[in-house]
Design an enzyme around this catalytic site. Structure first.
Site, PDB file in Angstrom:
ATOM      1  N   ARG A 220      12.911  -5.780   4.472  1.00 47.25           N
ATOM      2  CA  ARG A 220      12.852  -4.327   4.688  1.00 47.25           C
ATOM      3  C   ARG A 220      13.577  -3.922   5.968  1.00 47.25           C
ATOM      4  O   ARG A 220      14.377  -3.000   5.961  1.00 47.25           O
ATOM      5  CB  ARG A 220      11.394  -3.864   4.743  1.00 47.25           C
ATOM      6  CG  ARG A 220      11.266  -2.371   4.994  1.00 47.25           C
ATOM      7  CD  ARG A 220       9.858  -1.877   4.877  1.00 47.25           C
ATOM      8  NE  ARG A 220       8.997  -2.474   5.907  1.00 47.25           N
ATOM      9  CZ  ARG A 220       7.712  -2.206   6.028  1.00 47.25           C
ATOM     10  NH1 ARG A 220       7.131  -1.383   5.182  1.00 47.25           N
ATOM     11  NH2 ARG A 220       6.991  -2.775   6.972  1.00 47.25           N
TER      12      ARG A 220
ATOM     13  N   ARG B  71       1.256  -9.533  13.126  1.00 51.09           N
ATOM     14  CA  ARG B  71       0.546  -8.518  12.324  1.00 51.09           C
ATOM     15  C   ARG B  71      -0.386  -9.202  11.326  1.00 51.09           C
ATOM     16  O   ARG B  71      -1.497  -8.736  11.068  1.00 51.09           O
ATOM     17  CB  ARG B  71       1.554  -7.611  11.610  1.00 51.09           C
ATOM     18  CG  ARG B  71       2.122  -6.536  12.547  1.00 51.09           C
ATOM     19  CD  ARG B  71       3.514  -6.067  12.147  1.00 51.09           C
ATOM     20  NE  ARG B  71       3.596  -5.411  10.874  1.00 51.09           N
ATOM     21  CZ  ARG B  71       4.752  -5.232  10.211  1.00 51.09           C
ATOM     22  NH1 ARG B  71       5.889  -5.663  10.738  1.00 51.09           N
ATOM     23  NH2 ARG B  71       4.767  -4.617   9.064  1.00 51.09           N
TER      24      ARG B  71
ATOM     25  N   ARG C  56      12.218  -2.735   9.088  1.00 49.39           N
ATOM     26  CA  ARG C  56      11.696  -1.712  10.004  1.00 49.39           C
ATOM     27  C   ARG C  56      11.671  -2.309  11.406  1.00 49.39           C
ATOM     28  O   ARG C  56      11.776  -3.532  11.555  1.00 49.39           O
ATOM     29  CB  ARG C  56      10.279  -1.336   9.538  1.00 49.39           C
ATOM     30  CG  ARG C  56       9.810   0.023   9.963  1.00 49.39           C
ATOM     31  CD  ARG C  56       8.516   0.390   9.267  1.00 49.39           C
ATOM     32  NE  ARG C  56       7.371  -0.380   9.756  1.00 49.39           N
ATOM     33  CZ  ARG C  56       6.179  -0.403   9.169  1.00 49.39           C
ATOM     34  NH1 ARG C  56       5.965   0.288   8.067  1.00 49.39           N
ATOM     35  NH2 ARG C  56       5.201  -1.119   9.671  1.00 49.39           N
TER      36      ARG C  56
ATOM     37  N   ARG D  63      -8.849  -0.256  10.179  1.00 48.71           N
ATOM     38  CA  ARG D  63      -8.228  -1.565  10.378  1.00 48.71           C
ATOM     39  C   ARG D  63      -9.120  -2.533  11.105  1.00 48.71           C
ATOM     40  O   ARG D  63      -8.744  -3.673  11.321  1.00 48.71           O
ATOM     41  CB  ARG D  63      -6.971  -1.371  11.207  1.00 48.71           C
ATOM     42  CG  ARG D  63      -5.729  -1.376  10.352  1.00 48.71           C
ATOM     43  CD  ARG D  63      -4.588  -1.115  11.265  1.00 48.71           C
ATOM     44  NE  ARG D  63      -3.420  -1.838  10.928  1.00 48.71           N
ATOM     45  CZ  ARG D  63      -2.433  -1.325  10.215  1.00 48.71           C
ATOM     46  NH1 ARG D  63      -2.527  -0.130   9.696  1.00 48.71           N
ATOM     47  NH2 ARG D  63      -1.361  -2.030  10.009  1.00 48.71           N
TER      48      ARG D  63
ATOM     49  N   LYS E 295       0.840  -1.204   0.000  1.00 45.99           N
ATOM     50  CA  LYS E 295       0.000   0.000   0.000  1.00 45.99           C
ATOM     51  C   LYS E 295       0.875   1.255   0.000  1.00 45.99           C
ATOM     52  O   LYS E 295       0.723   2.136  -0.847  1.00 45.99           O
ATOM     53  CB  LYS E 295      -0.925   0.014   1.226  1.00 45.99           C
ATOM     54  CG  LYS E 295      -1.768  -1.251   1.380  1.00 45.99           C
ATOM     55  CD  LYS E 295      -2.619  -1.233   2.637  1.00 45.99           C
ATOM     56  CE  LYS E 295      -1.850  -1.199   3.940  1.00 45.99           C
ATOM     57  NZ  LYS E 295      -1.047  -2.403   4.225  1.00 45.99           N
TER      58      LYS E 295
END
Ligand code: AP5
Length: 187
Positions: free
Chosen positions: A129, A142, A131, A90, A13
């Protein structure tokens, strides 16, 4: 144009937002980015949000709602081209709260884009990634949270006639073209 980007964490996204902003002039509201800015600034809100983010759980409703409500009301006045929500809503409570805010300011949603990517591809992307919340245990949580709380919004927005599926695999440019094909219909 008033749209929501819906999809599991890591479905791409955020990656598509720059191209959407450049083409349609909308402003983005990304709750994850707003929350990370609060954490980095060490605000009280950030301190409350951090443990939930580190665990990969949703941050409490009151924190997120306060940020969104203020942001949307300002946006509605300042950018006539509209907005794009990334990471909000969400869960059903957030979706209903969003409907209520948008009703109040007479700015209903035009579309919800749902990015479809399978979970193993997502885990690979996020581990690459790095993070703070991109370790395997948090990523898996998640995804569980997405499945349990966010996935019901697919049905919620389908019933409202707003949902459009975007195949979220392929190159960033290919996905961008799919997004553009859908958004050009309402631009
Ligand atoms: P948030 O910041 O929203 O993170 P997230 O849900 O984990 O989503 P991501 O930003 O990781 O995914 P994305 O779909 O944007 O993918 P991206 O483009 O970055 O939320 C973080 C936390 O904040 C939550 O866990 C929660 O605690 C809290 N929070 C946020 N909003 C909340 C709310 N409304 N209520 C309560 N709590 C909230 O891409 C991911 C990676 O894939 C990147 O490395 C990218 O380069 C790569 N990639 C993208 N596209 C491709 C492609 N086509 N091919 C290969 N790689 C690709």
């Amino acid at each position: 144009m008033r749209i929501v980007l819906l999809g599991a964490p890591g479905s791409g996204k955020g990656t598509q937002t720059d191209a959407i902003i450049a083409r349609y002039g909308v402003t983005t509201v990304a709750t994850g980015d707003l929350l990370r800015a609060e954490v980095a600034a060490g605000t009280e809100l950030g301190l409350r949000a951090k443990p939930h983010m580190d665990a990969g759980n949703l941050v409490p409703f009151d924190i997120v709602l306060g940020m969104i409500e203020h942001g949307l009301q300002t946006l509605a006045k300042t950018n006539p081209k509209g907005f794009m929500m990334d990471g909000f809503p969400r869960d059903l409570a957030q979706a209903e709260a969003l409907d209520e805010i948008l009703d109040r300011i007479s700015q209903p949603l035009d579309l919800v884009l749902f990015f479809e990517v399978d979970y193993e591809e997502i885990v690979k992307r996020l581990l690459g990634r790095g993070r703070a919340d991109d370790n395997e245990a948090t990523i898996r949580n998640r995804l569980r949270v997405f499945e349990e709380k966010t996935a019901p919004l697919i049905e919620y927005y389908t019933r409202k006639g707003l949902l459009r599926n975007i195949k979220g695999t392929g190159t960033v440019e290919e996905i961008g073209q799919r997004v553009q094909a859908v958004l050009d219909e309402i631009a």
